[in-house]
Design an enzyme around this catalytic site. Structure first.
Site, PDB file in Angstrom:
ATOM      1  N   GLY A  47      -8.673  -7.043  -1.854  1.00 22.77           N
ATOM      2  CA  GLY A  47      -7.674  -8.052  -1.531  1.00 22.77           C
ATOM      3  C   GLY A  47      -7.391  -8.508  -0.149  1.00 22.77           C
ATOM      4  O   GLY A  47      -6.910  -9.749  -0.077  1.00 22.77           O
ATOM      5  N   ASP A 108       2.255  -1.119   0.453  1.00 17.42           N
ATOM      6  CA  ASP A 108       3.041  -0.861  -0.881  1.00 17.42           C
ATOM      7  C   ASP A 108       3.343   0.519  -0.816  1.00 17.42           C
ATOM      8  O   ASP A 108       4.372   0.867  -0.193  1.00 17.42           O
ATOM      9  CB  ASP A 108       2.323  -1.246  -2.216  1.00 17.42           C
ATOM     10  CG  ASP A 108       3.172  -1.236  -3.425  1.00 17.42           C
ATOM     11  OD1 ASP A 108       4.429  -0.903  -3.132  1.00 17.42           O
ATOM     12  OD2 ASP A 108       2.423  -1.270  -4.296  1.00 17.42           O
ATOM     13  N   LYS A 136       5.872  -4.489   1.889  1.00 15.57           N
ATOM     14  CA  LYS A 136       7.106  -4.630   0.925  1.00 15.57           C
ATOM     15  C   LYS A 136       8.340  -3.770   1.635  1.00 15.57           C
ATOM     16  O   LYS A 136       8.086  -2.806   2.101  1.00 15.57           O
ATOM     17  CB  LYS A 136       6.830  -4.017  -0.394  1.00 15.57           C
ATOM     18  CG  LYS A 136       6.006  -4.973  -1.225  1.00 15.57           C
ATOM     19  CD  LYS A 136       5.705  -4.381  -2.462  1.00 15.57           C
ATOM     20  CE  LYS A 136       4.611  -5.336  -3.476  1.00 15.57           C
ATOM     21  NZ  LYS A 136       4.153  -4.831  -4.623  1.00 15.57           N
ATOM     22  N   ASP A 164      -4.450 -10.067  -6.180  1.00 17.01           N
ATOM     23  CA  ASP A 164      -4.659 -10.387  -7.735  1.00 17.01           C
ATOM     24  C   ASP A 164      -3.724  -9.699  -8.562  1.00 17.01           C
ATOM     25  O   ASP A 164      -3.081  -8.883  -8.225  1.00 17.01           O
ATOM     26  CB  ASP A 164      -6.173  -9.709  -7.946  1.00 17.01           C
ATOM     27  CG  ASP A 164      -6.130  -8.229  -8.146  1.00 17.01           C
ATOM     28  OD1 ASP A 164      -5.662  -7.460  -7.100  1.00 17.01           O
ATOM     29  OD2 ASP A 164      -6.268  -7.463  -9.042  1.00 17.01           O
TER      30      ASP A 164
HETATM   31  P1  IMP Z   1      -0.649   1.002  -1.594  1.00 13.62           P
HETATM   32  O1  IMP Z   1      -1.696   1.835  -1.575  1.00 13.62           O
HETATM   33  O2  IMP Z   1       0.343   1.451  -2.531  1.00 13.62           O
HETATM   34  O3  IMP Z   1       0.026   0.893  -0.314  1.00 13.62           O
HETATM   35  O4  IMP Z   1      -1.163  -0.331  -2.131  1.00 13.62           O
HETATM   36  C1  IMP Z   1      -2.109  -1.227  -1.375  1.00 13.62           C
HETATM   37  C2  IMP Z   1      -2.866  -1.877  -2.376  1.00 13.62           C
HETATM   38  O5  IMP Z   1      -2.378  -2.200  -3.777  1.00 13.62           O
HETATM   39  C3  IMP Z   1      -3.260  -3.394  -2.102  1.00 13.62           C
HETATM   40  O6  IMP Z   1      -4.392  -3.393  -1.035  1.00 13.62           O
HETATM   41  C4  IMP Z   1      -3.243  -4.328  -3.013  1.00 13.62           C
HETATM   42  O7  IMP Z   1      -4.703  -4.280  -3.494  1.00 13.62           O
HETATM   43  C5  IMP Z   1      -2.462  -3.541  -4.183  1.00 13.62           C
HETATM   44  N1  IMP Z   1      -1.247  -4.230  -4.366  1.00 13.62           N
HETATM   45  C6  IMP Z   1       0.228  -3.607  -3.755  1.00 13.62           C
HETATM   46  N2  IMP Z   1       0.925  -4.666  -4.040  1.00 13.62           N
HETATM   47  C7  IMP Z   1       0.567  -5.458  -4.517  1.00 13.62           C
HETATM   48  C8  IMP Z   1       1.144  -6.592  -5.189  1.00 13.62           C
HETATM   49  O8  IMP Z   1       2.188  -7.036  -5.124  1.00 13.62           O
HETATM   50  N3  IMP Z   1       0.237  -7.882  -5.629  1.00 13.62           N
HETATM   51  C9  IMP Z   1      -1.160  -7.378  -5.759  1.00 13.62           C
HETATM   52  N4  IMP Z   1      -1.718  -6.333  -5.289  1.00 13.62           N
HETATM   53  C10 IMP Z   1      -0.742  -5.224  -4.825  1.00 13.62           C
HETATM   54 MG    MG Z   2      -6.364  -4.131  -2.306  1.00 16.20          MG
END
Ligand code: IMP
Ligand code: MG
Length: 191
Positions: A47, A108, A136, A164
């Site tokens: 990403g 996220d 977020k 994506d």
């Molecule tokens: P976390 O581990 O939940 O903080 O998520 C981080 C990863 O989830 C990021 O590196 C993204 O690849 C994916 N991600 C989280 N939210 C989104 C979104 O709204 N769109 C696309 N990918 C997301």
């Molecule tokens: Mg990612």
């Protein structure tokens, strides 16, 4: 592509302006400190490919890049699985004595940044900082320590500029929200 977006949330010019500011912040925090030690950027694949390409060109420092692959969203889904998988890395042999900056597209649940930070810290770097383009506005993300944040956004699923949906839309130059019917049609086709 563009016609699949319901709306653009952050346009390319705003993204570029903000990245220039973040670059200046990083340089003022790290600049003289990393002249001798250097800085290792660790973009989390996939990403952050677009973000790292733009961000590194705002850093007139001695920079190296080490890749780390992690995933928490798999397939045609718009919510994290909660479980973060580290799927390999291409880091320098030693991070000892180096300043490391972990770079991701979006914060996220915070699981990815936490997991990657843990892995990097186990290699005894001089310092570890984190940078995300988006965060977020939810407790899990806001409660995860992070040094550099591009934009705080509402809790919605976004694509473009590296982000994506089932590996599509990373090439959109702006960050936007997909039309619900596009997501539904894709999920129906995937079964
Ligand atoms: P976390 O581990 O939940 O903080 O998520 C981080 C990863 O989830 C990021 O590196 C993204 O690849 C994916 N991600 C989280 N939210 C989104 C979104 O709204 N769109 C696309 N990918 C997301
Ligand atoms: Mg990612």
């Amino acid at each position: 592509m563009d016609q699949d977006l319901e709306r653009i949330l952050i346009g390319r010019d705003a993204i570029a302006d903000r990245i220039a500011e973040i670059g200046r912040d990083i340089v003022s925090d790290l600049g003289s400190d990393c002249e001798s030690d250097g800085i290792v950027l660790v973009p989390i694949m996939t990403g952050s490919i677009t973000f790292i390409a733009d961000l590194m060109r705002q850093l007139p420092l001695r920079v190296r890049i080490g890749l780390m692959t992690a995933s928490s969203y798999r397939g045609a889904v718009v919510e994290s699985s909660g479980e973060v998988l580290l799927e390999g890395d291409r880091l320098p042999d030693s991070l000892e004595g180096r300043h490391v900056l972990i770079v991701d597209d979006i914060l996220d649940s915070g699981g990815t940044i936490r997991r990657v930070r843990q892995e990097i810290e186990s290699r005894n770097p001089k310092s570890v900082r984190t940078c995300v383009l988006l965060r977020k506005k939810i407790d899990s993300a806001m409660g995860t320590p992070c040094d550099y944040i591009g934009f705080d956004i509402e809790n919605e699923f976004v694509v473009g500029y590296g982000l994506d949906f089932d590996d599509y839309y990373r090439n959109l130059p702006d960050i936007g929200v997909l039309k619900p019917e596009v997501i539904e049609a894709h999920q129906a086709a995937e079964g």
